[in-house]
Design a protein around this motif. Structure first.
Motif, PDB file in Angstrom:
ATOM      1  N   GLN A  75     -28.430 -16.080 -37.206  1.00 59.78           N
ATOM      2  CA  GLN A  75     -27.111 -16.470 -37.679  1.00 59.78           C
ATOM      3  C   GLN A  75     -26.042 -15.760 -36.837  1.00 59.78           C
ATOM      4  OE1 GLN A  75     -26.410 -18.756 -39.687  1.00 59.78           O
ATOM      5  NE2 GLN A  75     -24.584 -18.343 -40.914  1.00 59.78           N
ATOM      6  N   VAL A  76     -25.069 -16.541 -36.390  1.00 59.34           N
ATOM      7  CA  VAL A  76     -23.978 -16.000 -35.602  1.00 59.34           C
ATOM      8  C   VAL A  76     -23.184 -15.007 -36.441  1.00 59.34           C
ATOM      9  CG1 VAL A  76     -21.810 -16.581 -34.452  1.00 59.34           C
ATOM     10  CG2 VAL A  76     -23.798 -18.071 -34.206  1.00 59.34           C
ATOM     11  N   GLN A  77     -22.810 -13.901 -35.835  1.00 60.18           N
ATOM     12  CA  GLN A  77     -21.953 -12.919 -36.509  1.00 60.18           C
ATOM     13  C   GLN A  77     -20.725 -12.655 -35.664  1.00 60.18           C
ATOM     14  OE1 GLN A  77     -24.380  -9.427 -37.466  1.00 60.18           O
ATOM     15  NE2 GLN A  77     -24.390 -10.096 -39.597  1.00 60.18           N
ATOM     16  N   LEU A  78     -19.575 -12.663 -36.313  1.00 59.54           N
ATOM     17  CA  LEU A  78     -18.299 -12.330 -35.691  1.00 59.54           C
ATOM     18  C   LEU A  78     -17.644 -11.266 -36.557  1.00 59.54           C
ATOM     19  CD1 LEU A  78     -17.023 -15.977 -35.031  1.00 59.54           C
ATOM     20  CD2 LEU A  78     -18.108 -14.446 -33.377  1.00 59.54           C
ATOM     21  N   VAL A  79     -17.280 -10.145 -35.948  1.00 58.19           N
ATOM     22  CA  VAL A  79     -16.693  -9.036 -36.694  1.00 58.19           C
ATOM     23  C   VAL A  79     -15.365  -8.654 -36.054  1.00 58.19           C
ATOM     24  CG1 VAL A  79     -16.991  -6.693 -37.517  1.00 58.19           C
ATOM     25  CG2 VAL A  79     -18.976  -8.217 -37.363  1.00 58.19           C
ATOM     26  N   GLU A  80     -14.270  -8.906 -36.787  1.00 54.23           N
ATOM     27  CA  GLU A  80     -12.942  -8.569 -36.301  1.00 54.23           C
ATOM     28  C   GLU A  80     -12.560  -7.149 -36.695  1.00 54.23           C
ATOM     29  OE1 GLU A  80     -12.575 -12.959 -37.769  1.00 54.23           O
ATOM     30  OE2 GLU A  80     -13.519 -11.094 -38.431  1.00 54.23           O
ATOM     31  N   SER A  81     -11.695  -6.551 -35.890  1.00 60.37           N
ATOM     32  CA  SER A  81     -11.150  -5.237 -36.188  1.00 60.37           C
ATOM     33  C   SER A  81      -9.812  -5.089 -35.493  1.00 60.37           C
ATOM     34  CB  SER A  81     -12.107  -4.128 -35.752  1.00 60.37           C
ATOM     35  OG  SER A  81     -12.326  -4.181 -34.363  1.00 60.37           O
ATOM     36  N   GLY A  82      -9.074  -4.055 -35.872  1.00 57.69           N
ATOM     37  CA  GLY A  82      -7.832  -3.739 -35.185  1.00 57.69           C
ATOM     38  C   GLY A  82      -6.555  -4.105 -35.913  1.00 57.69           C
ATOM     39  N   GLY A  83      -6.680  -4.739 -37.061  1.00 56.91           N
ATOM     40  CA  GLY A  83      -5.481  -5.084 -37.811  1.00 56.91           C
ATOM     41  C   GLY A  83      -4.829  -3.851 -38.425  1.00 56.91           C
ATOM     42  N   SER A 100     -22.228 -11.547 -32.061  1.00 57.43           N
ATOM     43  CA  SER A 100     -23.652 -11.304 -31.864  1.00 57.43           C
ATOM     44  C   SER A 100     -24.425 -12.573 -32.212  1.00 57.43           C
ATOM     45  CB  SER A 100     -24.129 -10.133 -32.717  1.00 57.43           C
ATOM     46  OG  SER A 100     -23.889 -10.360 -34.081  1.00 57.43           O
ATOM     47  N   ARG A 101     -25.625 -12.626 -31.659  1.00 56.59           N
ATOM     48  CA  ARG A 101     -26.544 -13.753 -31.907  1.00 56.59           C
ATOM     49  C   ARG A 101     -26.015 -15.065 -31.346  1.00 56.59           C
ATOM     50  NH1 ARG A 101     -27.948 -11.924 -38.121  1.00 56.59           N
ATOM     51  NH2 ARG A 101     -28.760  -9.878 -37.573  1.00 56.59           N
ATOM     52  N   ILE A 102     -25.232 -14.982 -30.274  1.00 62.22           N
ATOM     53  CA  ILE A 102     -24.840 -16.171 -29.526  1.00 62.22           C
ATOM     54  C   ILE A 102     -24.900 -15.840 -28.045  1.00 62.22           C
ATOM     55  CG2 ILE A 102     -23.288 -16.997 -31.363  1.00 62.22           C
ATOM     56  CD1 ILE A 102     -20.930 -16.154 -29.597  1.00 62.22           C
ATOM     57  N   PHE A 103     -24.985 -16.875 -27.223  1.00 63.74           N
ATOM     58  CA  PHE A 103     -24.825 -16.690 -25.786  1.00 63.74           C
ATOM     59  C   PHE A 103     -23.321 -16.629 -25.515  1.00 63.74           C
ATOM     60  CE2 PHE A 103     -29.086 -16.793 -24.410  1.00 63.74           C
ATOM     61  CZ  PHE A 103     -29.774 -17.684 -25.219  1.00 63.74           C
ATOM     62  N   ASN A 136     -17.345 -10.185 -21.405  1.00 61.17           N
ATOM     63  CA  ASN A 136     -18.668 -10.770 -21.647  1.00 61.17           C
ATOM     64  C   ASN A 136     -19.756  -9.709 -21.699  1.00 61.17           C
ATOM     65  OD1 ASN A 136     -17.626 -13.366 -21.816  1.00 61.17           O
ATOM     66  ND2 ASN A 136     -17.986 -13.806 -19.651  1.00 61.17           N
ATOM     67  N   ALA A 137     -19.555  -8.598 -21.023  1.00 60.57           N
ATOM     68  CA  ALA A 137     -20.554  -7.526 -21.055  1.00 60.57           C
ATOM     69  C   ALA A 137     -20.636  -6.886 -22.442  1.00 60.57           C
ATOM     70  CB  ALA A 137     -20.216  -6.470 -20.018  1.00 60.57           C
ATOM     71  N   LYS A 138     -19.533  -6.966 -23.185  1.00 57.83           N
ATOM     72  CA  LYS A 138     -19.490  -6.373 -24.518  1.00 57.83           C
ATOM     73  C   LYS A 138     -19.540  -7.422 -25.620  1.00 57.83           C
ATOM     74  CE  LYS A 138     -16.886  -2.270 -23.117  1.00 57.83           C
ATOM     75  NZ  LYS A 138     -15.662  -1.441 -23.344  1.00 57.83           N
ATOM     76  N   ASN A 139     -19.662  -8.697 -25.234  1.00 56.48           N
ATOM     77  CA  ASN A 139     -19.658  -9.784 -26.230  1.00 56.48           C
ATOM     78  C   ASN A 139     -18.447  -9.674 -27.157  1.00 56.48           C
ATOM     79  OD1 ASN A 139     -22.049 -10.608 -25.116  1.00 56.48           O
ATOM     80  ND2 ASN A 139     -23.210 -10.598 -27.025  1.00 56.48           N
ATOM     81  N   THR A 140     -17.307  -9.415 -26.577  1.00 49.45           N
ATOM     82  CA  THR A 140     -16.104  -9.157 -27.366  1.00 49.45           C
ATOM     83  C   THR A 140     -14.927  -9.960 -26.820  1.00 49.45           C
ATOM     84  OG1 THR A 140     -16.853  -6.929 -27.931  1.00 49.45           O
ATOM     85  CG2 THR A 140     -14.511  -7.384 -28.200  1.00 49.45           C
ATOM     86  N   VAL A 141     -14.159 -10.511 -27.747  1.00 46.90           N
ATOM     87  CA  VAL A 141     -12.905 -11.178 -27.406  1.00 46.90           C
ATOM     88  C   VAL A 141     -11.763 -10.379 -28.044  1.00 46.90           C
ATOM     89  CG1 VAL A 141     -13.079 -12.765 -29.385  1.00 46.90           C
ATOM     90  CG2 VAL A 141     -11.651 -13.371 -27.399  1.00 46.90           C
ATOM     91  N   VAL A 168     -15.837 -19.367 -33.314  1.00 45.35           N
ATOM     92  CA  VAL A 168     -16.586 -20.032 -32.253  1.00 45.35           C
ATOM     93  C   VAL A 168     -17.102 -21.354 -32.828  1.00 45.35           C
ATOM     94  CG1 VAL A 168     -18.764 -18.861 -32.784  1.00 45.35           C
ATOM     95  CG2 VAL A 168     -18.388 -19.797 -30.496  1.00 45.35           C
ATOM     96  N   LYS A 169     -17.024 -22.384 -32.009  1.00 47.15           N
ATOM     97  CA  LYS A 169     -17.434 -23.717 -32.447  1.00 47.15           C
ATOM     98  C   LYS A 169     -18.739 -24.069 -31.750  1.00 47.15           C
ATOM     99  CE  LYS A 169     -12.533 -24.830 -32.526  1.00 47.15           C
ATOM    100  NZ  LYS A 169     -12.300 -24.502 -33.949  1.00 47.15           N
ATOM    101  N   MET A 170     -19.798 -24.170 -32.545  1.00 51.25           N
ATOM    102  CA  MET A 170     -21.101 -24.513 -31.991  1.00 51.25           C
ATOM    103  C   MET A 170     -21.569 -25.774 -32.720  1.00 51.25           C
ATOM    104  SD  MET A 170     -22.411 -20.588 -31.627  1.00 51.25           S
ATOM    105  CE  MET A 170     -23.998 -21.009 -30.918  1.00 51.25           C
ATOM    106  N   ASN A 171     -22.705 -25.740 -33.359  1.00 49.55           N
ATOM    107  CA  ASN A 171     -23.099 -26.876 -34.181  1.00 49.55           C
ATOM    108  C   ASN A 171     -22.182 -27.014 -35.382  1.00 49.55           C
ATOM    109  OD1 ASN A 171     -24.466 -24.390 -34.912  1.00 49.55           O
ATOM    110  ND2 ASN A 171     -25.476 -25.573 -36.511  1.00 49.55           N
ATOM    111  N   ARG A 172     -21.528 -25.921 -35.712  1.00 52.28           N
ATOM    112  CA  ARG A 172     -20.485 -25.887 -36.738  1.00 52.28           C
ATOM    113  C   ARG A 172     -19.530 -24.759 -36.392  1.00 52.28           C
ATOM    114  NH1 ARG A 172     -20.883 -21.762 -40.435  1.00 52.28           N
ATOM    115  NH2 ARG A 172     -22.894 -20.739 -40.728  1.00 52.28           N
TER     116      ARG A 172
END
Length: 114
Positions: A1-9, A25-28, A73-78, A97-101
């Motif tokens: 399962q794709v994971q996206l974790v925001e921080s910095g607010g 994580s868990r995505i290319f 891309n080396a850190k998988n971070t936007v 991120v938009k993938m299959n959903r």
């Protein structure tokens, strides 16, 4: 399962700056376009910025010239660098991120107030 974790607010005064991060994580990661959205109280979620896999960026008119999206891309971070913040930028900011959903992070609160 794709994971996206925001921080910095956080809380910042008008005219101030914040940098948001989104760790994926868990995505290319390098193969995917990444997006930032935001949702203010009582309003619909709106698109803020996009960075393509090739590094091309695009911004909503309301953020153009003040916000900068980038990726490592080396850190998988936007990232979303936000300058000259205004009270109307107050919202919960989401990574997407938009993938299959659509996949969303949990969001990070940004409050711009004196």
């Amino acid at each position: 399962q794709v994971q996206l974790v925001e921080s910095g607010g956080g809380l910042v005064q008008p005219g101030g700056s914040l940098r948001l991060s989104c760790a994926a994580s868990r995505i290319f990661f390098s193969l995917n376009n990444m997006h930032w959205y935001r949702q203010a109280p009582g309003k619909q979620r709106e698109w803020v910025a996009t960075i393509t896999s090739g590094g091309i960026t695009n911004y909503a008119d309301s953020t153009k010239g003040r916000f900068t999206i980038s990726r490592d891309n080396a850190k998988n971070t936007v990232y979303l660098q936000m300058n000259s913040l205004k009270p109307e930028d107050t919202a919960v900011y989401y990574c997407n991120v938009k993938m299959n959903r659509n996949f969303w992070g949990q969001g990070t609160q940004v409050t711009v107030s004196s």
